[in-house]
Write an enzyme that holds these catalytic residues in place. Structure first.
Site, mmCIF file in Angstrom:
data_model
loop_
_atom_site.group_PDB
_atom_site.id
_atom_site.type_symbol
_atom_site.label_atom_id
_atom_site.label_comp_id
_atom_site.label_asym_id
_atom_site.label_seq_id
_atom_site.Cartn_x
_atom_site.Cartn_y
_atom_site.Cartn_z
ATOM 1 N NE ARG A 87 7.181 -12.981 16.250
ATOM 2 C CZ ARG A 87 7.460 -12.568 16.511
ATOM 3 N NH1 ARG A 87 8.690 -12.571 16.135
ATOM 4 N NH2 ARG A 87 7.542 -11.616 18.099
ATOM 5 C CB ALA A 104 -0.621 0.315 1.287
ATOM 6 C CB VAL A 105 3.806 2.937 1.947
ATOM 7 C CG1 VAL A 105 5.116 3.611 1.721
ATOM 8 C CG2 VAL A 105 3.288 2.153 3.014
ATOM 9 C CB ILE A 126 0.784 -11.131 16.717
ATOM 10 C CG1 ILE A 126 2.566 -11.536 17.650
ATOM 11 C CG2 ILE A 126 0.839 -11.293 14.980
ATOM 12 C CD1 ILE A 126 2.184 -12.856 17.662
ATOM 13 C CG ASP A 127 2.716 -9.832 21.829
ATOM 14 O OD1 ASP A 127 1.987 -10.945 21.511
ATOM 15 O OD2 ASP A 127 3.385 -9.025 21.509
ATOM 16 N NE ARG A 129 -16.711 -36.853 25.119
ATOM 17 C CZ ARG A 129 -16.945 -37.829 24.210
ATOM 18 N NH1 ARG A 129 -15.814 -39.095 24.162
ATOM 19 N NH2 ARG A 129 -17.097 -38.014 23.348
ATOM 20 N NE ARG A 162 -3.977 -37.717 26.998
ATOM 21 C CZ ARG A 162 -3.078 -38.342 25.860
ATOM 22 N NH1 ARG A 162 -3.417 -37.309 25.484
ATOM 23 N NH2 ARG A 162 -2.935 -39.396 26.626
#
Length: 319
Positions: free
Chosen positions: A252, A22-23, A126-127, A214, A162
């Site tokens: 990532r 885009a830039v 991503i954080d 379960r 589990r």
């Protein structure tokens, strides 16, 4: 302004390539030359600039990672390193710079702004821990990746009856854990920002099993404790067979979601628009559906909190 440059820095995030595209395309549309800087601020110090054309960014909108690559740079953190970076930009007659990355990258952008370089930042992490914007590029893809992985883990958890602890990224931030945990219906979501009681979690898991379920899924952000350590504590308190799964860097990578591609396109275009309008020292972000300009100084004044409404929703739905 006749010539600008773009770089990606810090941790990679899906959608960075869409932002680069885009830039470059917006700049060329406006008749401005564009240079790409390989390997972030380290590449800037090394003079790794190359001209970008329409062909340079063809067929990349769907690719994860970054075609410009990224690297950490200890040298750039120093006063001497930043002055050297300014010298490289002036030597190449770069009138403005677009920096795509997370907190550290945006701090680097602000340092160049203070030294007289016109800079606009684009949040990509991503954080999703960057203040001033509702979302950062890469966050939507990351939580979709986590949900995809947990859906598969749930199949084996059910088959073997589990409990599974899934460790996700987030050293200081629980955004991935909270959003993904809500999306998959986790029995517990443990994040750095919210106190938790392991005994209370264990009692809830026991009650869940008593009513016939379960399996159980717990999500923990890596900044709280390791998934393996939490699994041992849960097994000790409940007696349930408990396994840990660490998703790691899978979060990532991968093809960016449509939402991340669209966000990257909007922010990349806006960044060029702001540079050509004479703006500097800002980050372009999104609030609601509106693209906004945020002074970089404001971005660093506080941490981005988790949404209180989502924390409460997670508490109510995990009964």
């Amino acid at each position: 302004m006749k010539r600008i440059a773009v770089l990606t820095s810090g941790g990679d995030a899906p959608g960075m390539n869409a932002a680069i595209r885009a830039v470059v395309r917006r700049a060329l549309y406006d008749g401005v030359e564009v240079y790409g800087i390989d390997r972030g601020f380290q590449g800037l110090l090394e003079g790794r600039l190359k001209p970008m054309t329409l062909g340079s960014v063809g067929d990349i909108v769907h690719r994860g990672g970054t075609i410009l690559q990224t690297a950490r740079s200890e040298a750039f953190k120093t006063e001497a390193g930043q002055e050297a970076a300014v010298g490289v930009l002036r030597e190449h007659a770069i009138g403005g710079l677009v920096v795509i990355g997370g907190d550290g990258s945006l701090r680097g952008a602000e340092a160049l702004h203070r030294r007289g370089i016109a800079v606009v930042g684009i949040p990509a992490s991503i954080d999703n821990d960057i203040a001033g914007t509702d979302e950062s590029i890469g966050f939507d893809t990351a939580i979709n990746t986590v949900a995809w992985a947990i859906d598969k883990i749930r199949d084996t958890a059910t088959s073997h009856e589990r409990t599974f602890v899934v460790e996700v990224m987030g050293r200081r931030s629980g955004h991935i854990a909270l959003w993904a945990g809500l999306a998959v219906g986790a029995e517990a979501i443990i994040v750095p920002e919210v106190p938790f009681d392991l005994d209370a979690i264990a009692r809830r898991l026991i009650q869940t099993k008593e009513r016939g379920k379960r399996h159980s899924i717990l999500i923990v952000a890596e900044g709280v404790m390791s998934g393996a350590a939490l699994a041992k504590e849960i097994e000790r308190r409940t007696g349930f067979e408990t396994r840990a799964s660490v998703l790691g860097h899978i979060q990532r990578g991968g093809t960016p979601s449509a939402r991340d591609r669209l966000l990257a396109g909007r922010l990349g275009s806006r960044a060029v628009e702001r540079l050509l309008a004479g703006q500097s020292g800002i980050m372009v972000g999104i609030r609601g559906e509106a693209i906004v300009d945020v002074p970089l100084a404001d971005v660093f004044r506080g941490e981005k909190p988790l949404m209180a409404s989502l924390i409460e929703l997670a508490r109510m739905l995990s009964i």
